[in-house]
Design an enzyme around this catalytic site. Structure first.
Site, PDB file in Angstrom:
ATOM      1  N   HIS A 135      -3.024 -11.947  32.566  1.00 27.05           N
ATOM      2  CA  HIS A 135      -2.011 -12.338  31.574  1.00 27.05           C
ATOM      3  C   HIS A 135      -0.759 -12.797  32.307  1.00 27.05           C
ATOM      4  O   HIS A 135      -0.393 -12.254  33.343  1.00 27.05           O
ATOM      5  CB  HIS A 135      -1.700 -11.142  30.666  1.00 27.05           C
ATOM      6  CG  HIS A 135      -0.894 -11.532  29.473  1.00 27.05           C
ATOM      7  ND1 HIS A 135       0.455 -11.779  29.548  1.00 27.05           N
ATOM      8  CD2 HIS A 135      -1.249 -11.769  28.181  1.00 27.05           C
ATOM      9  CE1 HIS A 135       0.889 -12.136  28.348  1.00 27.05           C
ATOM     10  NE2 HIS A 135      -0.131 -12.133  27.507  1.00 27.05           N
TER      11      HIS A 135
ATOM     12  N   GLU B 126      -3.252 -19.863  27.472  1.00 29.45           N
ATOM     13  CA  GLU B 126      -1.954 -19.435  26.963  1.00 29.45           C
ATOM     14  C   GLU B 126      -0.845 -20.117  27.767  1.00 29.45           C
ATOM     15  O   GLU B 126      -0.472 -19.640  28.842  1.00 29.45           O
ATOM     16  CB  GLU B 126      -1.786 -17.912  27.112  1.00 29.45           C
ATOM     17  CG  GLU B 126      -2.798 -17.106  26.346  1.00 29.45           C
ATOM     18  CD  GLU B 126      -2.281 -15.703  26.066  1.00 29.45           C
ATOM     19  OE1 GLU B 126      -2.248 -15.328  24.894  1.00 29.45           O
ATOM     20  OE2 GLU B 126      -1.894 -14.997  27.010  1.00 29.45           O
TER      21      GLU B 126
HETATM   22  P1  PGA Z   1       2.397 -13.762  21.519  1.00 29.82           P
HETATM   23  O1  PGA Z   1       1.609 -13.172  22.742  1.00 29.82           O
HETATM   24  O2  PGA Z   1       1.441 -13.924  20.385  1.00 29.82           O
HETATM   25  O3  PGA Z   1       3.480 -12.750  21.244  1.00 29.82           O
HETATM   26  O4  PGA Z   1       2.951 -15.075  21.961  1.00 29.82           O
HETATM   27  C1  PGA Z   1       0.381 -13.727  23.116  1.00 29.82           C
HETATM   28  C2  PGA Z   1      -0.019 -13.113  24.425  1.00 29.82           C
HETATM   29  O5  PGA Z   1       0.866 -12.797  25.209  1.00 29.82           O
HETATM   30  O6  PGA Z   1      -1.202 -12.923  24.685  1.00 29.82           O
END
Ligand code: PGA
Length: 266
Positions: free
Chosen positions: A100, A172
């Site tokens: 992450h 992401e």
């Molecule tokens: P968020 O987080 O939905 O708060 O943007 C997503 C993530 O960090 O996996």
């Protein structure tokens, strides 16, 4: 490109991050269990803090939910004060979020460490949810493809193609995480990145693996915008942070996944 994603179950993952103590986590799970039904084609995964994984594993309705770790250590045992290994989690979680951006940025996790964690998770029977994505700076510099390429190729380097097949990859973009009300990634752009990720897998492991790997989107997903991402061709689900600690918002996202799958309401 004519790569198609397998018609596998839609995956909705809630990453609770550093939120909710034991009783708050138990209450949220209770509410989600009341609200969310058993869906054959939708898999709902909860990633609470390490502390509450064990109590939630006793409380959880396994027909509705699976558990994920947010992180773990790559060595199975040893003199590593303060760590919890994938080996210790193998009876409790089905998935583990690995790489992450918050871990890459705040805990200096390198490509090499992430590769070791992915290998350790797989060795211990836990499916990695590998997070990849570029920062704003990298995006502006036109480096997104290179970043994704490097993150994917190194993370998967120790795996066989049969092992890669089972992996989940979450795209992401770092600049779109937890911006609620701020900058969002456009579904058209996300589609291009997801196609690129699948193409990387295709080039490295062949079409069968590329068709089978599940690719999710994450970045400020809530119940209002989830449908835009879940409708992307080849998008197999969403990784939800902020909105996942609110049972109405999170179950709203699951409802959206259901409607897109079956049409109508539930
Ligand atoms: P968020 O987080 O939905 O708060 O943007 C997503 C993530 O960090 O996996």
């Amino acid at each position: 490109m004519t790569i198609t994603s397998n018609p596998h179950r839609t995956l909705v993952v809630g990453n609770w991050k550093l939120h909710l103590n034991t009783s708050q986590a138990s209450l949220l799970l209770h509410r989600l269990q009341e609200r969310i039904k058993i869906y054959r084609d939708i898999e709902v995964v909860i990633a609470p803090s390490m502390l509450v994984l064990q109590p939630l594993s006793v409380q959880i309705d396994r027909r509705k939910f699976r558990l994920a770790a947010q992180n773990a250590f790559h060595k199975d045992t040893g003199a590593y004060t303060g760590e919890v290994s994938f080996a210790m989690l193998q009876d409790i979680v089905h998935y583990a979020i690995i790489g992450h951006s918050e871990r890459r940025i705040y805990f200096n996790e390198s490509l090499e460490m992430i590769r070791e964690k992915v290998a350790s998770a797989v060795r211990n029977g836990i499916t990695p949810i590998l997070c990849v994505g570029e920062t704003k700076q990298e995006n502006r510099a036109g480096e997104t493809k290179q970043v994704l390429h490097d993150q994917i190729t190194t993370a998967l380097a120790d795996l066989t193609s049969t092992e890669v097949k089972k992996i989940v990859i979450a795209y992401e973009p770092v600049w779109a995480i937890s911006t609620f009300g701020g900058e969002l990634a456009k579904p058209d752009d996300v589609q291009k990145r997801m196609d690129f990720i699948r193409k990387q897998i295709l080039d490295l492991y062949g079409k069968r693996v590329a068709d089978t790997v599940r690719i999710l989107y994450g970045g400020s997903v809530d119940q209002d915008i989830a449908g835009g991402y879940l409708s992307i061709e080849g998008c197999d689900g969403v990784l939800v942070g902020g909105a996942s600690t609110n049972y109405q918002k999170f179950s709203g996202i699951v409802d959206t996944a259901y409607r897109l799958r079956y049409g109508g309401g539930n």
